[in-house]
Write an enzyme that holds these catalytic residues in place. Structure first.
Site, PDB file in Angstrom:
ATOM      1  N   GLU A  92       0.864  -1.170   0.000  1.00  0.00           N
ATOM      2  CA  GLU A  92       0.000   0.000   0.000  1.00  0.00           C
ATOM      3  C   GLU A  92       0.906   1.227   0.000  1.00  0.00           C
ATOM      4  O   GLU A  92       1.301   1.705  -1.050  1.00  0.00           O
ATOM      5  CB  GLU A  92      -0.936  -0.058   1.203  1.00  0.00           C
TER       6      GLU A  92
ATOM      7  N   ARG B 277      -7.972   2.170  14.195  1.00  0.00           N
ATOM      8  CA  ARG B 277      -8.681   0.902  13.993  1.00  0.00           C
ATOM      9  C   ARG B 277      -8.442  -0.047  15.165  1.00  0.00           C
ATOM     10  O   ARG B 277      -9.332  -0.811  15.543  1.00  0.00           O
ATOM     11  CB  ARG B 277      -8.290   0.246  12.664  1.00  0.00           C
TER      12      ARG B 277
ATOM     13  N   GLU C  63      -9.932  -9.407   5.569  1.00  0.00           N
ATOM     14  CA  GLU C  63      -9.226  -9.336   6.843  1.00  0.00           C
ATOM     15  C   GLU C  63      -9.861 -10.115   7.998  1.00  0.00           C
ATOM     16  O   GLU C  63      -9.143 -10.705   8.811  1.00  0.00           O
ATOM     17  CB  GLU C  63      -9.095  -7.865   7.277  1.00  0.00           C
TER      18      GLU C  63
END
Lengths: 778, 161
Positions: free
Chosen positions: A241, A319, A722
């Site tokens: 990423e 998160r 995920e």
């Protein structure tokens, strides 16, 4: 003949093969390193810092530039534009100007005629360093308040009062390690200068738009001068990423300087030293609860080792905080998150993105509560689960409206008979003195959508040609997860044509702009909807053409199985495509989607960051050898909510693969930095990812049946990339259970993750000593 | 360092004569000189198995063997065994069972699986897990791969009766 009822082959909810399966098994699917170099191409190599923290006094390129085949070398000063590739905060130089901040940091790069020449010349670059003391531990970073981003906090109720008044209180700290992505295809990019200021970049990236932006900033050119393209990656897992930008950026600067195509492919050791990983976390907690394990107050500190720059750390931390509740109602809480700056490689996105660490924290705490009360973790969880219609608000203020964890756990129990399984384990442990078995379950609730609302949008581009064939393009990237085939199934369903008629094309910023990363499990949710939108726009126009042709209302036109029906008359999809062209009707459309309902307030860490939750549960049985500390997973049983799965075979692959990858994080994969901050496990010879013998020999993964998403996702499916990784926490908890058996389940193991043989052995000895000290029979 | 050597060998049944650097690995030779890019370079130190090829009938790590060591040898790659149809059933089973995701390990995994089935016609699941343990897969968790290999073993056994 009117429209038949049979389904179109390759439509939604079917186990269609991966679109590249035939290419994968024959070796004909092309990865970037398989593309033949065009004449004049150069190969590149990096010069990496041997120090975790040092001032650069001088760099001498003389010998390197004189080496055979060398065409150019670059340092920070050769970057024509802005020397920054930070994805969230501008703090990350592509190449450092005067200071290195981690061992393995690229300080220079060489381009030469061959890869061997480039790698040999890189060794000739002389860098004069003045070593400085590195900050390596989270304790030291916290003490110095050395952070890459401001601390984050979530609070509710009166946690201090709750901690004072409750019947029981526990406190302590524990750690979990990081994880290298170990994508089988290492980082790679090929940059090719075009006319004028144009730069084309092939990059093995999950985020072509970030590559486009990064390269444009580095070269000082507008975004429209850079095109980034990727057909497939040999694995990504979050590691391609932000991390791919460094590779593409260096290739692009070298290509800019030499005006020749430049390929940069890292050798594995450089890849592991230079690019970021999953964040190690330090967890401190104080928790209060009643005699039955009902949690009253939880004061939790999560300290993420962000490495030397911010990268994704602030978002990973958010998160993590958003998943430290897992499935539980916590009336009084204070969650503090610290994004610690240390002198190691920049930690980054990795499948789960903080979620695994948050759940690691709460589930380990629950296990400790259970041991303290001499009850089971299942019993403690049962007392604390979010309610339906009450006690259902998360620490960040989002109501849990779709709670099906009870159903998922029932499904698991129906498959495996947990009570009987538990009896077998206890009976085994009674007669086995050296080998001890452990059994644990793990419930998972995982929030779907990027925490940052802006990222929850996607675009697609669909063309229908006059022979009825279709090309499909969208902003999502294929890293093996099966995104491309799932989105193609959506388009096949929309047009009601065989999937073989749809050609899936490489992701490129030239076709669909301003894309989000393929991350956060969101690939199918976002790009599937965008592609559906594009297909429906074309279909609506074609429907009008058919209605006019057959002279009936558009509402009576039906697309089915490669044909278009108007009552008892019909024509093929291809005939209608040709007719539409004849009638001068556009057969091309862009599609767009943005996730509804979501909002997030960064100032207060509250809102509705997730469109929905997905749920899962697992049970795992392990055995540990109390003389060596070795452990084995003997059996794993999983149930995963996929909504109404778009492709059950692909989803099952995600579930099995994520679980084993999660096992690796928690057991064998140890990132070891020495006292000088040098990563000593930077190749597969020292860094152990799961092999085939590590996967559970008895392994049953199931998709929760009849569970359409209550939200209007693409054909009521749910994201799957995920969430199942966190089911592997069952393995972590089972190892703890096996160790706890040595105290007759009255004490909790003192153990950090990963549970390597060394750590397990220490924990075995420690719990035995503690149990003996407290007068317990072992 | 750049000493060149002449080698003659058979690659996928075809005679090949090339001049190669003495230090060039077999997998680089196959990929760069012969454009046989189905053998992948994963770790470059003999652990991951993505570069697995067959030399004189034995599976080897293409990154640990030098091209010059193959002078006079018979080398087979994924391209060769695909074209010959030798592993068509394994290839079909891998596709059918979704025993691949990113596909980077797949060619090496298939050659290793074929190596097992050539020597043991009725392997147990444990034996399959053991034999492929030198080939890393980061995507699938191996379960589908073991299923696929097992199904081919059973089918081959059935067809021999």
């Amino acid at each position: 003949m009117s429209a038949p009822l049979a389904r179109v082959p390759g439509g939604i909810h079917a186990s269609v093969r991966h679109d590249s399966a035939a290419g994968h098994v024959s070796g004909s699917a092309l990865y970037l390193d398989d593309i033949p170099n065009v004449p004049g191409s150069l190969e590149a190599a990096l010069v990496l810092s041997p120090h975790a923290h040092a001032r650069i006094k001088a760099i001498d390129l003389t010998a390197a530039l004189a080496a055979p085949g060398v065409v150019a070398a670059i340092l920070a000063k050769d970057i024509p534009g802005k020397n920054d590739i930070g994805p969230i905060r501008p703090d990350e130089p592509l190449l450092p100007t005067d200071m290195v901040e981690y061992d393995g940091q690229p300080v220079a790069a060489i381009a030469a005629g061959t890869l061997d020449q480039a790698r040999a010349a890189a060794k000739l670059v002389r860098v004069d360093y003045e070593p400085l003391a590195p900050v390596l531990s989270l304790d030291e970073a916290i003490e110095r308040e050395q952070f890459v981003a401001p601390p984050q906090i979530m609070t509710r109720g009166d946690v201090d009062a709750a901690l004072k008044t409750a019947a029981h209180r526990l406190s302590g700290e524990f750690n979990c390690g990081g994880q290298d992505h170990f994508y089988l295809e290492g980082q790679i990019a090929i940059a090719t200068p075009g006319e004028g200021r144009e730069m084309h970049v092939f990059s093995s990236t999950q985020h072509p738009t970030e590559i486009q932006h990064g390269v444009a900033h580095l070269l000082g050119i507008p975004f429209n001068a850079v095109t980034c393209e990727v057909r497939r990656m040999g694995g990504g897992f979050g590691g391609k990423e932000s991390q791919a930008t460094m590779i593409a950026g260096i290739a692009a600067v070298l290509a800019w300087k030499t005006r020749r195509p430049v390929k940069l492919r890292l050798p594995r050791d450089d890849d592991m030293r230079a690019t970021g990983k999953r964040h190690p976390f330090l967890i401190r907690y104080e928790v209060s609860f009643d005699d039955g394990g009902l949690i009253d107050g939880l004061d939790l500190m999560l300290a993420a080792n962000g490495g030397n720059v911010a990268d994704h750390t602030p978002a990973v931390l958010t998160r993590a905080l958003c998943h430290s509740d897992n499935c539980y109602w916590l009336p009084n809480l204070r969650f503090r998150g610290y994004a610690c700056k240390t002198n190691i490689v920049s930690n980054t996105a990795f499948r789960g993105y903080g979620g695994p660490q948050g759940m690691f924290a709460i589930e380990t705490i629950i296990e400790m509560i259970a041991r303290h009360l001499s009850t089971s973790p299942e019993a403690v969880r049962e007392r604390n689960f979010y309610g339906i219609g009450r006690n259902d608000v998360t620490p960040y203020g989002m109501k849990v409206e779709d709670n099906i964890i009870a159903r998922v756990l029932e499904e698991l129990d129906r498959n495996v008979d947990l009570a009987r399984w538990r009896e077998e384990i206890v009976a085994f442990n009674r007669q086995s003195t050296i080998i001890k078995k452990g059994l644990a379950t793990m419930p998972v609730k995982f929030g779907i959508s990027f925490n940052r609302p802006a990222l929850n949008q996607a675009g697609a581009l669909v063309h229908v040609y006059t022979d009825g064939s279709v090309t499909l393009n969208h902003g999502g990237t294929e890293m093996g997860q099966g995104l491309f085939i799932k989105v193609a199934q959506v388009v096949a369903e929309a047009f009601q044509i065989d999937i073989d008629n749809i050609r899936i094309t490489a992701t490129t910023t030239a076709k669909v702009p301003n894309t989000s990363p393929t991350a956060a499990s969101s690939g199918s949710d976002l790009n599937g909807m965008a592609a559906l939108n594009a297909a429906e726009r074309i279909k609506a126009r074609m429907t009008d053409v058919a209605a006019e042709q057959f002279n009936i209302p558009a509402g009576e036109i039906v697309f089915q199985q490669n044909r278009v029906y108007a009552g008892n008359r019909s024509m093929s999809f291809a005939e209608l495509a040709a007719l539409s062209w004849e009638k001068r009707v556009s057969l091309s459309a862009t599609g767009y989607y943005r996730t509804p309902k979501i909002h997030w307030d960064f100032a207060t860490n509250s809102g509705r960051p997730f469109y929905y939750f997905t749920y899962g549960a697992a049970a795992a049985e392990v055995a540990i050898d109390t003389l060596t500390g070795e452990s084995r997973v003997l059996r794993a049983e999983l149930v995963q909510d996929c909504g109404q799965s778009l492709n059950p075979a692909i989803d099952l692959g995600q579930i099995e693969g994520a679980f084993v990858q999660g096992m690796g994080w928690l057991t064998t994969e140890e990132l070891f930095w020495d006292e000088k901050g040098r990563l000593r496990t930077h190749g597969p010879s020292t860094y152990k990812i799961p092999g085939s013998r590590d996967a559970p020999p008895v392994f049953n993964a199931r998709i929760l049946p009849d569970a359409p998403n209550r939200e209007e996702t693409v054909f009521r499916s749910k994201a799957v990339g995920e969430p199942p990784l966190m089911l592997a926490l069952s393995v972590w908890l089972a190892i703890r259970d096996a160790i706890s058996s040595l105290s007759d389940y009255r004490l909790a193991a003192k153990l950090d993750a990963p549970a390597t043989p060394e750590r397990v052995l220490e924990a075995v000895d420690e719990i035995r000593a503690r149990a003996a000290g407290s007068g317990s029979a072992i | 360092m750049n000493e060149m050597c002449d080698i003659s060998l058979t690659v996928n049944g075809e005679r090949v004569s090339e001049r190669v650097e003495a230090r060039k690995s077999l997998v680089d030779f196959l990929r760069d000189d012969l454009t046989l890019t189905g053998s992948h370079v994963g770790c470059e130190h003999g652990v991951c198995g993505a570069c697995t090829v067959r030399v004189n009938g034995e599976i080897v790590r293409g990154c640990l063997m030098l091209a010059v060591q193959c002078d006079g040898a018979s080398v087979e790659t994924i391209e060769g065994v695909s074209d010959s149809g030798e592993i068509a059933d394994l290839q079909e089973a891998f596709q059918k069972r979704n025993a691949l995701q990113c596909g980077f390990c797949t060619p090496g995994m298939l050659l290793t699986a074929q190596d097992l089935l050539s020597n043991d016609q009725t392997p147990s699941r444990d034996h399959i897990r053991e034999h492929i343990s030198g080939n890393y897969c980061r995507c699938t968790g191996y379960h589908a791969i073991v299923d696929a290999v097992e199904s081919v073993a059973q089918a081959r056994k059935g067809s021999r009766k």
